[in-house]
Structure formats: structure tokens, C-alpha cells
Scaffold this motif. Sequence first.
Motif, mmCIF file in Angstrom:
data_model
loop_
_atom_site.group_PDB
_atom_site.id
_atom_site.type_symbol
_atom_site.label_atom_id
_atom_site.label_comp_id
_atom_site.label_asym_id
_atom_site.label_seq_id
_atom_site.Cartn_x
_atom_site.Cartn_y
_atom_site.Cartn_z
ATOM 1 N N THR A 274 0.865 -1.181 0.000
ATOM 2 C CA THR A 274 0.000 0.000 0.000
ATOM 3 C C THR A 274 0.898 1.227 0.000
ATOM 4 O OG1 THR A 274 -0.151 0.095 2.416
ATOM 5 C CG2 THR A 274 -1.863 -1.155 1.261
ATOM 6 N N ALA A 275 0.352 2.331 -0.481
ATOM 7 C CA ALA A 275 1.093 3.592 -0.496
ATOM 8 C C ALA A 275 0.176 4.710 -0.034
ATOM 9 C CB ALA A 275 1.626 3.884 -1.892
ATOM 10 N N ILE A 276 0.715 5.578 0.801
ATOM 11 C CA ILE A 276 0.007 6.781 1.245
ATOM 12 C C ILE A 276 0.780 7.956 0.654
ATOM 13 C CG2 ILE A 276 -0.825 8.097 3.221
ATOM 14 C CD1 ILE A 276 -0.495 5.485 4.869
ATOM 15 N N VAL A 277 0.127 8.769 -0.170
ATOM 16 C CA VAL A 277 0.821 9.748 -0.990
ATOM 17 C C VAL A 277 0.263 11.148 -0.761
ATOM 18 C CG1 VAL A 277 1.480 10.378 -3.359
ATOM 19 C CG2 VAL A 277 1.239 7.963 -2.725
ATOM 20 N N GLY A 278 1.145 12.137 -0.733
ATOM 21 C CA GLY A 278 0.750 13.543 -0.700
ATOM 22 C C GLY A 278 -0.051 13.906 0.532
ATOM 23 N N ASP A 279 -1.135 14.651 0.341
ATOM 24 C CA ASP A 279 -1.922 15.136 1.470
ATOM 25 C C ASP A 279 -2.616 14.014 2.237
ATOM 26 O OD1 ASP A 279 -1.147 17.699 0.927
ATOM 27 O OD2 ASP A 279 -3.004 18.265 -0.102
ATOM 28 N N GLN B 168 -3.914 10.661 7.259
ATOM 29 C CA GLN B 168 -3.663 9.404 7.963
ATOM 30 C C GLN B 168 -2.584 9.528 9.033
ATOM 31 O OE1 GLN B 168 -3.862 5.749 5.644
ATOM 32 N NE2 GLN B 168 -4.525 6.905 3.841
ATOM 33 N N ASP B 169 -2.252 10.766 9.399
ATOM 34 C CA ASP B 169 -1.426 11.056 10.572
ATOM 35 C C ASP B 169 0.050 10.692 10.395
ATOM 36 O OD1 ASP B 169 -0.928 12.122 13.052
ATOM 37 O OD2 ASP B 169 -1.531 10.328 14.164
ATOM 38 N N PHE B 170 0.638 11.197 9.310
ATOM 39 C CA PHE B 170 2.089 11.132 9.118
ATOM 40 C C PHE B 170 2.598 12.542 8.814
ATOM 41 C CE2 PHE B 170 0.397 6.968 7.963
ATOM 42 C CZ PHE B 170 1.164 6.136 8.787
ATOM 43 N N PRO B 171 2.449 13.458 9.774
ATOM 44 C CA PRO B 171 2.713 14.872 9.482
ATOM 45 C C PRO B 171 4.171 15.197 9.192
ATOM 46 C CG PRO B 171 2.273 14.551 11.828
ATOM 47 C CD PRO B 171 1.958 13.262 11.151
ATOM 48 N N MET B 172 5.105 14.464 9.790
ATOM 49 C CA MET B 172 6.506 14.821 9.564
ATOM 50 C C MET B 172 6.997 14.337 8.202
ATOM 51 S SD MET B 172 8.407 14.874 13.250
ATOM 52 C CE MET B 172 8.408 13.124 13.616
ATOM 53 N N ILE B 173 6.516 13.182 7.736
ATOM 54 C CA ILE B 173 6.858 12.761 6.379
ATOM 55 C C ILE B 173 6.334 13.788 5.382
ATOM 56 C CG2 ILE B 173 6.566 10.976 4.616
ATOM 57 C CD1 ILE B 173 6.237 8.933 6.880
ATOM 58 N N PRO C 225 3.893 18.488 14.507
ATOM 59 C CA PRO C 225 3.309 17.345 15.220
ATOM 60 C C PRO C 225 3.901 16.062 14.657
ATOM 61 C CG PRO C 225 1.787 18.127 13.553
ATOM 62 C CD PRO C 225 2.972 19.061 13.515
ATOM 63 N N SER C 226 3.758 14.968 15.375
ATOM 64 C CA SER C 226 4.250 13.676 14.909
ATOM 65 C C SER C 226 3.187 12.617 15.130
ATOM 66 C CB SER C 226 5.531 13.284 15.649
ATOM 67 O OG SER C 226 5.248 12.981 17.005
ATOM 68 N N ARG C 227 3.343 11.499 14.470
ATOM 69 C CA ARG C 227 2.379 10.411 14.637
ATOM 70 C C ARG C 227 2.351 9.910 16.072
ATOM 71 N NH1 ARG C 227 -0.529 7.104 11.427
ATOM 72 N NH2 ARG C 227 -1.123 5.086 12.309
ATOM 73 N N LEU D 212 8.664 4.782 12.205
ATOM 74 C CA LEU D 212 8.923 3.945 13.378
ATOM 75 C C LEU D 212 7.711 3.909 14.304
ATOM 76 C CD1 LEU D 212 12.599 4.963 14.240
ATOM 77 C CD2 LEU D 212 11.829 2.694 13.526
ATOM 78 N N ALA D 213 7.036 5.032 14.450
ATOM 79 C CA ALA D 213 5.843 5.055 15.295
ATOM 80 C C ALA D 213 4.782 4.110 14.758
ATOM 81 C CB ALA D 213 5.295 6.475 15.381
ATOM 82 N N LEU D 214 4.611 4.081 13.431
ATOM 83 C CA LEU D 214 3.664 3.143 12.827
ATOM 84 C C LEU D 214 4.115 1.705 13.067
ATOM 85 C CD1 LEU D 214 1.268 2.413 10.972
ATOM 86 C CD2 LEU D 214 2.844 2.685 9.030
ATOM 87 N N ALA D 215 5.398 1.436 12.832
ATOM 88 C CA ALA D 215 5.917 0.072 13.038
ATOM 89 C C ALA D 215 5.689 -0.389 14.466
ATOM 90 C CB ALA D 215 7.407 0.042 12.702
ATOM 91 N N ASP D 216 5.860 0.508 15.409
ATOM 92 C CA ASP D 216 5.795 0.178 16.828
ATOM 93 C C ASP D 216 4.376 -0.140 17.293
ATOM 94 O OD1 ASP D 216 7.398 0.043 19.324
ATOM 95 O OD2 ASP D 216 6.115 1.709 19.955
#
Length: 452
Positions: free
Chosen positions: A170-175, A180-185, A285-287, A309-313
Motif C-alpha cells: 500500500t502507499a500513502i501519498v501527498g496530502d 492518515q497522521d504522518f505529518p513529519m513525512i 506534530p508527529s504520529r 517507526l511510530a507506525l511500526a511500533d
Amino acid sequence: MAKPRTLPLTCIGEGTDPGGLLPAAHAKWAAANAFAGQRGRLLALPEANGGIAGYVFGLGPAEDRPKLVLGLAAAALEPGSYRLEGDFGDPSLAALGFRLGAYRYDRYRKGKEAPALVDPPDADAAEVQRLVDAAFLARDLVNTPANDLGPAAFERQIRDFAARHKMRVTAIVGDDLLAQDFPMIHAVGRAAAEAPRLIDLSWGKASDPKVTLVGKGVTFDTGGLDIKPASSMLLMKKDMGGAANVLGLAHAIMDAKLKVRLRVLIPIVENAISAAAFRPGDVLPSRAGMTVEIGNTDAEGRLILADALALADEEKPELILDMATLTGAARVALGPDLPPLYTTDDRLAADLVAAGAAMGDPLWRMPLWAPYDSYLSSRVADVNHISHGGHAGSITAALFLKRFVRNAGAWAHLDIFAWAPEAQPGRPFGGTDQGIRAAYGVLRQRYGRSPQ
């Protein structure tokens, strides 16, 4: 057409009498040419008709012999087919060293064909092949310039890789990263012409132990508004070397059918400069819920890793391993050939170092020195993502990442260079693999292989 000859490559250690391994005439020829097994010395052996009967190669002294020393022979040999003879040691390691040293990157110009090796009879040919394929995958990706491997092209390469291995992707792209709460990426990659993205790959049985790999995928790093000088920007096509090496490791894991539920997370961005670029002094902000003050936009890799890493964890895997071309401080401390390893798990650290030493893939454990965590303090946010001064830069980067791993059974971070500035045994100049064989060796030992 006649089948090409396979020439012998006779391996001789320093201090060994060539007379015991060569015909008398060739032993005299070696002596006349002052061949004494010197490391890396390659000498052609003549035929009576003026042709080449084979080669003799010096391994050097036994007590100071690189594991992949036969890579030096492959780098020097003309195209052709070769077989190993003499005292070359472990057959699988010898074959691996030769074949890694035969690597050529020829996408943009035609070079000489690489020499080929007939694997020694007792070598584990399948294991050698998977490790060579893993290394070449990583090297090819790192060597590809950013104009041909931007975020979108890198995603296509990863999707092709996933299709070959029957991975779910799966891919999460752009906005959508914000939604989906990945603000730093999103913040790091939003200034580029191609949108930032997070690629999520998985393979294996859900009931098997969960192992998650995270790789930094910065396809080019200008430094952002804290722009790099030109000399520091020259190699920044390699700033996705963590992701490239993670993919190589994933290939080895899946090809060997290790008994794991494998997940691979690759945040992909270009750290570019435009009106949308994030700024020094911004608070993101961060996930994980922490707020992060930006001390320098050229320390972008740890920001995208933190969200991944937050998602992985969140799913509490048994092991998280991340790889990243993260800090210049790591190169100052240990140079280009020896990546720092960070983990709080003593057994994991010892196993990784031992596996790397055995396979010519060295790592060096560095401390997660808790007192240095105060260097990341911020007066306006939960944490600053860089330290206040110039001290312990690789350690403080690892300490920053550590804050985003709370639930995993174990976590390890490799701060790799992914580049060989000078050719080494088994590592030609250019983009290179680091950490793949060390990590694979540990995972193979711990999780074995599924029934074929």
C-alpha cells in the motif's frame, strides 16, 4: 561456437610456498615475478603457446585477511569464466567475495563484462546467490541518480520488487499523509515537485514472529532551507541508501523463506527548496503525539523515520530494524566502512556484530548514552530533533529515534554510509550494501527457514 574456457584462479596465502599448489614451471614463473602471496596480487600464468593458462592470486597473511579478499581478484580480472583452486578457505565466503567484487554499474555506459565464477563444489550456491542479489539490488538503487529515481520512480521500483516477491503493498501519498497522521513525512517532502509518500509492504504468515524493517528513502537531499554547500550535495543521490539496503535485506529474508511475518516501511521524500519548504524553528506534530522543534532542515531523515517507526511500533513487533544514511557525525566517528549500531538489546547487538564480522559486513556498537538525551531539549516543544551543539551527533540522532519505539520487543538502528569512496575487497567504488549480511545472518539463525 566453442564453449569459453574456465581458467583456474589459484589462491595462495602470504608465506605459502607456491610450489605445493602450482606445476613446477608456473611455480618458477611466480618466483621470477616475486610473487609471494601478497594480498591482492594477481599474476597471469603463461601457456607454452603464449596464451594464459590461469592466474595466481595473493590472499595476504592469514592473520590480516579480509573476509571478502577474493573481491580484489574479481575487480582486476578480465572478462571470462574462472574456478577457484588452492587455499581459498570457506568456499561459500570465497565465492561471495569474488562475486561481490565483480559488481559493475553500467546503466549509463557500456563497460567491460564482469568476470564470472563457477562456484566451488562445496559452496552453498543458493545462499551465495541470494546475498549477491541482495547486495546488487541495494547498489543499483544507490548508484541511480535522482533524475531517474525520484519519489514516484522509487515507488514504481518498489512495487515491481513487491510483485516479484508476492508482497502486499500500500502507499500513502501527498496530502493523504496528513489525513492518515504522518505529518513529519509530509512536512519534509511537501516542497518537492513529486509528492512525499509512505510505502508499506508485508509478506509471510500473520502467525509468524513479526519483524519490521524501516528504511530512510530521501531520494535527494539539498539540505532544505539550511542548504548544503555544493561539495556536500554531490553524493546526495545516495540519501535513500537506508531504503535500498532494507530492500536488499528483505529480498534475502524472503528468498530464504525465513519464518517471519515481514513488514517493510519506506518513507520516500525529496528534501527540496520552495515556498512550501519546512523551516528552522517550525514545530511539527508527529504520529507518536510528540511535538518536534526543527533545529535544522538538513536533519530531515530522522523526521521521516520517526513517523514510520511510530507506525511500526503500534503493532508491537518482535523486532524493528531501521537503516538510514543519517549523520555525518557517524562518518567522523567511524569512517565510511564501519556503520554504527545502536540498540538497547545486548544480545541483539552481540549477534549483529558477530554475524557482520563473520560475513565481511562489519558493524560497531555505539552507546545510547542517556545523559546526552538532554541535548535534545526544547523550550517550545516536547523535543528538538537535533542537539544544541556539535557533540555526539550520531548518538543524539539515535536517541531521538529511540523516543518513537516504545512497544517493540527489540529495536536496532544502523547509521550507514551506503557508499564506498574507495574500492575495498568485495566493495567496488560507489553505492554499496551495508548491514544486509549482518542482519540476515542474525535473522536466519533466529527464525530458520520454512519447509520448502
